[in-house]
Design an enzyme around this catalytic site. Sequence first.
Site, PDB file in Angstrom:
ATOM      1  N   PRO A   1     -50.236  -2.305  -8.868  1.00  0.00           N
ATOM      2  CG  PRO A   1     -49.860  -3.803  -9.324  1.00  0.00           C
ATOM      3  CD  PRO A   1     -51.268  -2.690  -9.651  1.00  0.00           C
TER       4      PRO A   1
ATOM      5  CD  GLN B   1     -48.362  -7.751 -10.286  1.00  0.00           C
ATOM      6  OE1 GLN B   1     -47.696  -6.949 -10.401  1.00  0.00           O
ATOM      7  NE2 GLN B   1     -49.375  -6.753 -11.291  1.00  0.00           N
TER       8      GLN B   1
ATOM      9  CB  CYS C   1     -42.802  -6.219 -15.654  1.00  0.00           C
ATOM     10  SG  CYS C   1     -41.891  -5.666 -14.704  1.00  0.00           S
TER      11      CYS C   1
ATOM     12  CE  LYS D   1     -50.697  -2.858 -13.775  1.00  0.00           C
ATOM     13  NZ  LYS D   1     -49.345  -3.059 -14.125  1.00  0.00           N
TER      14      LYS D   1
ATOM     15  CG  ASN E   1     -52.382   1.334 -15.333  1.00  0.00           C
ATOM     16  OD1 ASN E   1     -51.832   0.457 -16.140  1.00  0.00           O
ATOM     17  ND2 ASN E   1     -52.268   1.423 -14.608  1.00  0.00           N
ATOM     18  N   GLY E   2     -52.935   3.546 -17.089  1.00  0.00           N
ATOM     19  CA  GLY E   2     -51.950   4.549 -17.651  1.00  0.00           C
ATOM     20  C   GLY E   2     -52.133   5.694 -17.874  1.00  0.00           C
TER      21      GLY E   2
ATOM     22  NE  ARG F   1     -46.115   6.371 -14.676  1.00  0.00           N
ATOM     23  CZ  ARG F   1     -46.152   6.783 -15.423  1.00  0.00           C
ATOM     24  NH1 ARG F   1     -45.311   7.238 -16.163  1.00  0.00           N
ATOM     25  NH2 ARG F   1     -47.676   6.644 -16.807  1.00  0.00           N
TER      26      ARG F   1
HETATM   27  C1  LIG Z   1     -42.152   2.517  -9.650  1.00  0.00           C
HETATM   28  C2  LIG Z   1     -42.903   1.680 -10.845  1.00  0.00           C
HETATM   29  C3  LIG Z   1     -43.051   0.309 -10.025  1.00  0.00           C
HETATM   30  C4  LIG Z   1     -43.888  -0.765 -10.860  1.00  0.00           C
HETATM   31  N1  LIG Z   1     -44.386  -2.300 -10.466  1.00  0.00           N
HETATM   32  C5  LIG Z   1     -44.997  -2.932 -10.998  1.00  0.00           C
HETATM   33  C6  LIG Z   1     -45.351  -3.766 -10.748  1.00  0.00           C
HETATM   34  O1  LIG Z   1     -44.528  -4.304  -9.726  1.00  0.00           O
HETATM   35  N2  LIG Z   1     -46.310  -4.918 -11.160  1.00  0.00           N
HETATM   36  C7  LIG Z   1     -46.949  -4.130 -12.153  1.00  0.00           C
HETATM   37  O2  LIG Z   1     -48.172  -4.742 -12.263  1.00  0.00           O
HETATM   38  N3  LIG Z   1     -47.138  -2.810 -13.024  1.00  0.00           N
HETATM   39  C8  LIG Z   1     -46.357  -1.901 -11.830  1.00  0.00           C
HETATM   40  N4  LIG Z   1     -46.109  -0.632 -12.443  1.00  0.00           N
HETATM   41  C9  LIG Z   1     -46.906  -0.215 -13.711  1.00  0.00           C
HETATM   42  C10 LIG Z   1     -47.944   0.579 -13.333  1.00  0.00           C
HETATM   43  O3  LIG Z   1     -48.695  -0.594 -12.141  1.00  0.00           O
HETATM   44  C11 LIG Z   1     -48.839   1.359 -13.650  1.00  0.00           C
HETATM   45  O4  LIG Z   1     -49.402  -0.231 -14.630  1.00  0.00           O
HETATM   46  C12 LIG Z   1     -48.117   1.746 -15.451  1.00  0.00           C
HETATM   47  O5  LIG Z   1     -47.423   2.950 -14.537  1.00  0.00           O
HETATM   48  C13 LIG Z   1     -49.120   3.036 -15.699  1.00  0.00           C
HETATM   49  O6  LIG Z   1     -49.900   3.582 -14.582  1.00  0.00           O
HETATM   50  P1  LIG Z   1     -49.742   5.232 -14.091  1.00  0.00           P
HETATM   51  O7  LIG Z   1     -49.852   5.784 -15.727  1.00  0.00           O
HETATM   52  O8  LIG Z   1     -51.271   4.853 -14.117  1.00  0.00           O
HETATM   53  O9  LIG Z   1     -48.689   4.676 -13.196  1.00  0.00           O
HETATM   54  C14 LIG Z   1     -45.277   0.334 -11.900  1.00  0.00           C
HETATM   55  C15 LIG Z   1     -44.391   1.163 -12.259  1.00  0.00           C
HETATM   56  C16 LIG Z   1     -43.689   2.252 -11.599  1.00  0.00           C
HETATM   57  C17 LIG Z   1     -43.848   3.541 -12.321  1.00  0.00           C
END
Ligand SMILES: Cc1cc2nc3c(=O)[nH]c(=O)nc-3n(C[C@H](O)[C@H](O)[C@H](O)COP(=O)(O)O)c2cc1C
Length: 354
Positions: A33, A92, A122, A161, A224-225, A249
């Site tokens: 998300p 979510q 978050c 999450k 994740n990450g 991302r």
């Molecule tokens: C712009 C942005 C908005 C995000 N919004 C949410 C969200 O609404 N809910 C959530 O659980 N995580 C949110 N995240 C975190 C992502 O779900 C994810 O955990 C985080 O980006 C790490 O994963 P990645 O390295 O694959 O991006 C957000 C991340 C970004 C960059």
Amino acid sequence: MTISKLHNLDTSSLLKPIQIGNITINTPLTLAPMDGMTNYAFRRLVREYSGEDCGLVCTELLSSLILTSPHHPRSRAKFDWQPTIEFPFAVQIYGNDPAMMADAAQILVEAGAPIIDINMGCWVPKIARKGGGAGLLRDVCTATAVVDAVVQAVDVPVTVKVRAGYEVGQPTAINFAKAAEDVGAKLIAVHWRYAKQGFRPIPPDWTIIRQVKEAVRSIPVLGNGDVKTTADAIKMMLETDCDGVMIGRAAAGHPWLFKQIAHEIRTGEPFPLPSMATRAQAALDHARVMVETSEHSDETVTILELRGRLHQYFDEFVEEDERIAQLRYHLVRVNTLADIEALLMPFIEEREYI
Ligand SMILES: Cc1cc2nc3c(=O)[nH]c(=O)nc-3n(C[C@H](O)[C@H](O)[C@H](O)COP(=O)(O)O)c2cc1C
């Protein structure tokens, strides 16, 4: 790790379906998300370009406070899902009041949510400092009470999450995951950073994902990450034994990424990357659907959001081609949907370009 090296590993068993309560997701690669990103327009593109190779998509986070305030102007503004196109998907919510979270979950299930995901990831201070999102990881009792209340309130699977914990070095996600499983959570997704680390670009340490996987008895765990490539996805699954990978991302501007990773794991061969015409078409569809479905009556607000998104479809070519560099330059300066169409149509019509 290159694709040819991956070919020497037996990775075939990595793409096993995952069971989330009574819902099976066919591929263990899921869309994280992301607020401002994973709206209907983008989720639909993921379904179009990755199909079932993206096992699960998730909405942006929704506030339980707003959802349960019927007269709040935004209380239903983001009910933007289309079950026939998106299933399986999760909706979510965030908040720290168990009763309010339970009410919010019921509202969403009545509106067609097939899975409720609880946000405990978050880190943004306006949410986490008030005890929502990753702020809940400071208080495992309340966090568990929230999951318990939501599980009791709805008859669809509830997932959570989390981040590793709130304070760096205090991995509360481990005990919380066990407690969440005990009260009926059906899946845990773990972003390896602590809340206090925000999005700091530090070298990934996926130990916490393995620890959570070892802590729970039978529910699936998603890692994740910082997964950007097929090699990252395989490495995370092999190192942590997680059941699947959640990608955020790296999927922005790349709705085909899940198909790409699944293809590369299945075959060991590189995925043929989309042409410029396909990328331009995807970017244009993203813009058109966002304008059509936006909660804002004023197109300008949606276009401002799109300015930060559309150039991502052309990332890979940025160094190579002056015409694409120009396209990217202009995409972050558009004012109307017509501007976007004028920039992208030539690439769509000129099918042979790159
Ligand atoms: C712009 C942005 C908005 C995000 N919004 C949410 C969200 O609404 N809910 C959530 O659980 N995580 C949110 N995240 C975190 C992502 O779900 C994810 O955990 C985080 O980006 C790490 O994963 P990645 O390295 O694959 O991006 C957000 C991340 C970004 C960059």
